[in-house]
Design an enzyme around this catalytic site. Structure first.
Site, PDB file in Angstrom:
ATOM      1  N   LEU A   8      53.712  25.509  45.512  1.00  0.00           N
ATOM      2  CA  LEU A   8      54.645  25.322  44.492  1.00  0.00           C
ATOM      3  C   LEU A   8      53.714  26.379  43.855  1.00  0.00           C
ATOM      4  O   LEU A   8      52.532  27.073  43.101  1.00  0.00           O
ATOM      5  CB  LEU A   8      54.213  24.510  43.700  1.00  0.00           C
ATOM      6  CG  LEU A   8      54.727  22.463  43.928  1.00  0.00           C
ATOM      7  CD1 LEU A   8      55.376  22.093  42.833  1.00  0.00           C
ATOM      8  CD2 LEU A   8      56.559  23.188  43.888  1.00  0.00           C
ATOM      9  N   ARG A  15      48.779  32.322  31.669  1.00  0.00           N
ATOM     10  CA  ARG A  15      47.519  32.241  31.085  1.00  0.00           C
ATOM     11  C   ARG A  15      46.362  33.258  32.206  1.00  0.00           C
ATOM     12  O   ARG A  15      45.634  33.034  31.717  1.00  0.00           O
ATOM     13  CB  ARG A  15      47.537  30.669  30.884  1.00  0.00           C
ATOM     14  CG  ARG A  15      48.267  29.705  30.657  1.00  0.00           C
ATOM     15  CD  ARG A  15      47.835  27.767  30.619  1.00  0.00           C
ATOM     16  NE  ARG A  15      48.510  27.651  31.825  1.00  0.00           N
ATOM     17  CZ  ARG A  15      48.699  26.062  32.159  1.00  0.00           C
ATOM     18  NH1 ARG A  15      47.598  25.639  31.875  1.00  0.00           N
ATOM     19  NH2 ARG A  15      49.390  26.202  32.866  1.00  0.00           N
ATOM     20  N   ASN A 164      46.443  14.462  36.111  1.00  0.00           N
ATOM     21  CA  ASN A 164      47.359  14.803  37.609  1.00  0.00           C
ATOM     22  C   ASN A 164      46.632  15.587  38.084  1.00  0.00           C
ATOM     23  O   ASN A 164      46.929  16.884  37.545  1.00  0.00           O
ATOM     24  CB  ASN A 164      48.942  14.561  37.514  1.00  0.00           C
ATOM     25  CG  ASN A 164      49.441  15.043  38.429  1.00  0.00           C
ATOM     26  OD1 ASN A 164      49.042  15.219  39.704  1.00  0.00           O
ATOM     27  ND2 ASN A 164      50.165  15.861  37.731  1.00  0.00           N
ATOM     28  N   ASN A 221      44.416  28.337  36.153  1.00  0.00           N
ATOM     29  CA  ASN A 221      45.573  29.139  34.600  1.00  0.00           C
ATOM     30  C   ASN A 221      45.327  30.260  34.978  1.00  0.00           C
ATOM     31  O   ASN A 221      46.065  31.014  33.897  1.00  0.00           O
ATOM     32  CB  ASN A 221      45.729  27.590  34.007  1.00  0.00           C
ATOM     33  CG  ASN A 221      46.138  26.350  35.254  1.00  0.00           C
ATOM     34  OD1 ASN A 221      47.415  26.114  35.493  1.00  0.00           O
ATOM     35  ND2 ASN A 221      45.768  25.100  34.928  1.00  0.00           N
ATOM     36  N   ASN A 359      32.548  65.962  55.706  1.00  0.00           N
ATOM     37  CA  ASN A 359      33.022  65.733  56.767  1.00  0.00           C
ATOM     38  C   ASN A 359      35.326  65.997  56.434  1.00  0.00           C
ATOM     39  O   ASN A 359      35.914  65.366  56.484  1.00  0.00           O
ATOM     40  CB  ASN A 359      33.160  63.659  56.808  1.00  0.00           C
ATOM     41  CG  ASN A 359      33.538  63.390  55.349  1.00  0.00           C
ATOM     42  OD1 ASN A 359      33.423  63.505  55.017  1.00  0.00           O
ATOM     43  ND2 ASN A 359      33.981  61.753  55.803  1.00  0.00           N
ATOM     44  N   ARG A 413      18.999  79.487  57.235  1.00  0.00           N
ATOM     45  CA  ARG A 413      18.122  78.975  55.318  1.00  0.00           C
ATOM     46  C   ARG A 413      18.089  80.718  55.544  1.00  0.00           C
ATOM     47  O   ARG A 413      17.800  81.988  55.630  1.00  0.00           O
ATOM     48  CB  ARG A 413      16.987  78.827  55.869  1.00  0.00           C
ATOM     49  CG  ARG A 413      15.619  77.609  55.393  1.00  0.00           C
ATOM     50  CD  ARG A 413      14.554  77.100  55.574  1.00  0.00           C
ATOM     51  NE  ARG A 413      14.485  75.912  56.363  1.00  0.00           N
ATOM     52  CZ  ARG A 413      13.920  75.610  57.225  1.00  0.00           C
ATOM     53  NH1 ARG A 413      11.995  76.231  57.309  1.00  0.00           N
ATOM     54  NH2 ARG A 413      13.449  74.328  57.522  1.00  0.00           N
TER      55      ARG A 413
HETATM   56  C1  UD1 Z   1      50.542  20.593  36.954  1.00  0.00           C
HETATM   57  C2  UD1 Z   1      51.875  19.148  36.052  1.00  0.00           C
HETATM   58  C3  UD1 Z   1      50.386  18.499  35.776  1.00  0.00           C
HETATM   59  C4  UD1 Z   1      48.817  18.542  36.223  1.00  0.00           C
HETATM   60  C5  UD1 Z   1      48.334  20.288  37.039  1.00  0.00           C
HETATM   61  C6  UD1 Z   1      47.533  20.096  37.169  1.00  0.00           C
HETATM   62  C7  UD1 Z   1      53.633  19.444  36.206  1.00  0.00           C
HETATM   63  C8  UD1 Z   1      55.288  19.425  35.622  1.00  0.00           C
HETATM   64  N1  UD1 Z   1      52.903  19.563  35.712  1.00  0.00           N
HETATM   65  O1  UD1 Z   1      50.363  21.654  35.514  1.00  0.00           O
HETATM   66  O2  UD1 Z   1      50.362  17.157  35.354  1.00  0.00           O
HETATM   67  O3  UD1 Z   1      47.586  18.178  35.612  1.00  0.00           O
HETATM   68  O4  UD1 Z   1      49.558  20.777  37.536  1.00  0.00           O
HETATM   69  O5  UD1 Z   1      46.870  21.301  37.908  1.00  0.00           O
HETATM   70  O6  UD1 Z   1      53.845  19.419  37.325  1.00  0.00           O
HETATM   71  N2  UD1 Z   1      55.008  26.251  39.518  1.00  0.00           N
HETATM   72  C9  UD1 Z   1      56.473  26.055  39.890  1.00  0.00           C
HETATM   73  N3  UD1 Z   1      58.017  27.183  39.026  1.00  0.00           N
HETATM   74  C10 UD1 Z   1      57.286  26.809  37.943  1.00  0.00           C
HETATM   75  C11 UD1 Z   1      56.546  26.163  37.759  1.00  0.00           C
HETATM   76  C12 UD1 Z   1      55.351  25.865  38.642  1.00  0.00           C
HETATM   77  O7  UD1 Z   1      56.404  26.710  41.534  1.00  0.00           O
HETATM   78  O8  UD1 Z   1      58.727  26.409  37.809  1.00  0.00           O
HETATM   79  C13 UD1 Z   1      54.397  26.571  40.105  1.00  0.00           C
HETATM   80  C14 UD1 Z   1      53.396  27.112  39.927  1.00  0.00           C
HETATM   81  O9  UD1 Z   1      53.315  28.558  40.894  1.00  0.00           O
HETATM   82  C15 UD1 Z   1      52.461  26.710  40.138  1.00  0.00           C
HETATM   83  C16 UD1 Z   1      52.384  25.372  40.668  1.00  0.00           C
HETATM   84  O10 UD1 Z   1      53.441  24.633  40.361  1.00  0.00           O
HETATM   85  O11 UD1 Z   1      51.243  26.935  41.745  1.00  0.00           O
HETATM   86  C17 UD1 Z   1      51.644  24.589  38.986  1.00  0.00           C
HETATM   87  O12 UD1 Z   1      52.179  25.252  37.831  1.00  0.00           O
HETATM   88  P1  UD1 Z   1      51.708  25.604  36.604  1.00  0.00           P
HETATM   89  O13 UD1 Z   1      52.844  25.762  35.730  1.00  0.00           O
HETATM   90  O14 UD1 Z   1      50.029  25.687  36.325  1.00  0.00           O
HETATM   91  O15 UD1 Z   1      51.449  23.323  36.407  1.00  0.00           O
HETATM   92  P2  UD1 Z   1      50.813  22.675  35.089  1.00  0.00           P
HETATM   93  O16 UD1 Z   1      51.029  23.422  33.772  1.00  0.00           O
HETATM   94  O17 UD1 Z   1      49.038  23.380  35.378  1.00  0.00           O
HETATM   95 CA    CA Z   2      48.079  24.498  36.931  1.00  0.00          CA
END
Ligand code: UD1
Ligand code: CA
Length: 431
Positions: A8, A15, A164, A221, A359, A413
């Protein structure tokens, strides 16, 4: 059995407060997302990356470095969130491993703990003293019940220290049924992937919490997280190099790119930076020197020297305040305060203090070729393009603008002029 991996990486990473997409921020010289891809590749070749924000930019970076990566563009307008990320995705294998793209510290060994083809879902959990920012995992009598995102937690749920970690191994069949049924009735109005846990529990599926270590599963983050992840990665890189025989004085002050390699007996003094794909072989790099994409063999460099990209340095002594760029040096001594750019310099040649290869003429770069056993006197300027043959002597302070043939002395020189007693006349002091 084979496995489909989904990473993902569509989130904006607000942030991070950066115009650069979060997953492209570097850790030890490599984008965060590439750390995940490299680990994923050790487990399966079927890798899909979910993109949306700056998708073209991220894709370009990935395609320049990897082959056979698949992409799925998330429909963020309609389905935002980590659950939305999987909407409409076709999966090839019966088992799916889902990784967050912002977890660059995972090792293959830990990932393997999660992969198991028997359970319905394996999910990674961490016990944290400070669980803020994470989804809380509600566990009763050793059984996972659900994941509740921080923003949806009651005050008492917030106290839960089991969180998680964001990596899941799930049966494809479950994803195919659960993802279309996710909703966004939550504080963030997002489709949460984490809601599949409760859906599975409600169907009496087996959901196994796999306890993992914080230092590998911490999500990045913010810039503070990035810096902390960098420290962890650097310690790992240096520990492994020291185990393999690289000496480091005050290892905490040294920075080494994950792509750098070392062989033979190498010694790095405090403050050294080894960047890019540098290769260091049987060499001693002294205090505060920088080697950027360089090849260094049987040489000593520094203190405070800077070796810039595309330099090949063998059997050479480079001293303090010497800058070398795109040059090949073999058996050379350049002890002090020099700039050597776009040059090749051969065995037995001595580059005096303050020698500069000129150079760049303001429009183009030109080459300087210096043969064997040349003595370049201090403070000389070598105006490129220039060829200096073997066995040449260049007088100190010379500006050399034409090629010098073998066996000759070159000196340019201004003659010294003596004006007797001028000092006393000028300052009107008697004598
Ligand atoms: C997420 C989890 C949380 C967990 C944490 C661990 C969810 C809802 N929450 O939260 O439970 O404790 O990770 O690090 O899953 N992303 C997408 N599409 C989106 C949103 C996010 O691909 O629409 C990707 C982001 O690029 C990232 C990952 O998903 O790589 C996690 O997204 P992020 O927003 O960091 O989730 P957290 O709030 O950290
Ligand atoms: Ca995250």
């Amino acid at each position: 059995m084979s496995l489909s991996i989904v990473i993902l990486a569509a989130g904006q990473g607000t942030r991070m407060k950066s115009s650069n997409p979060k997953v492209l921020h570097l850790i030890s010289g490599k984008p965060m997302l590439f750390h995940s891809i490299d680990i994923a590749k050790e487990v399966s070749e079927d890798i899909t990356i979910i993109l949306y924000h700056k998708a073209d930019l991220i894709r370009e970076e990935i395609d320049a470095n990897y082959e056979n990566i698949k992409y799925h563009i998330q429909d963020v307008e309609q389905f935002s969130g980590t659950g939305g990320a999987l909407k409409g995705l076709t999966l090839n294998n019966d088992r799916v491993l889902i990784l967050n793209g912002d977890m660059p510290l995972i090792t293959k060994e830990s990932l393997e703990l999660l992969i198991d083809f028997d359970s319905d879902i394996n999910m990674s959990v961490i016990k944290l003293e400070d669980s803020s920012g994470y989804g809380r995992v509600i566990i009763k009598n050793g059984k996972v019940l659900e994941i509740i995102e921080e923003k949806d937690c009651t005050e008492s749920q917030k106290l839960t220290k089991t969180v998680n970690a964001g990596i899941y191994s799930v049966k494809k069949e479950l994803l195919n049924r659960y993802i279309p049924n996710l909703n966004n009735n939550n504080a963030q109005k997002e489709y949460y992937l984490t809601d599949i846990i409760k859906m599975a529990v409600d169907e009496n599926k087996s959901v196994n919490p796999i306890y993992v270590e914080e230092k590998e599963f911490k999500g990045v983050n913010s810039k503070l997280d990035l810096s902390n992840a960098e420290t962890i990665m650097q310690n790992r890189i240096k520990e492994s190099l020291m185990k393999n025989g690289v000496s480091m004085r005050l290892a905490d002050t040294i920075y080494i790119d994950i792509r750098a390699s070392f062989s033979g007996e190498c010694f790095l003094e405090n403050g050294v930076s080894i960047l890019g794909n540098s290769q260091i072989i049987n060499s001693h790099i002294k205090i505060n020197s920088v080697i950027d994409n360089g090849y260094i063999e049987n040489s000593d460099i520094g203190p405070m020297a800077r070796i810039r990209p595309d330099s090949i340095i063998k059997n050479t002594h480079i001293g303090n305040f010497v800058e070398v760029k795109k040059s090949t040096l073999n058996g050379v001594k350049a002890g002090h305060l020099s700039y050597i750019g776009d040059s090749s310099i051969d065995e037995g040649t001595n580059i005096g203090a303050g020698v500069i290869t000129c150079n760049y003429d303001g429009k183009e770069k030109h080459k300087t070729v210096i043969g064997k056993n040349v003595f370049v006197g201090s403070d000389s300027q070598l105006v490129a393009p220039l060829i200096i043959a073997d066995d040449v002597l260049i007088g100190a302070g010379s500006t050399i603008t034409k090629n010098i043939a073998s066996g000759n002395l070159a000196i340019s020189r201004t003659p010294v002029k003596i004006v007797k007693g001028f000092f006393y006349k000028f300052f009107k002091k008697g004598k």
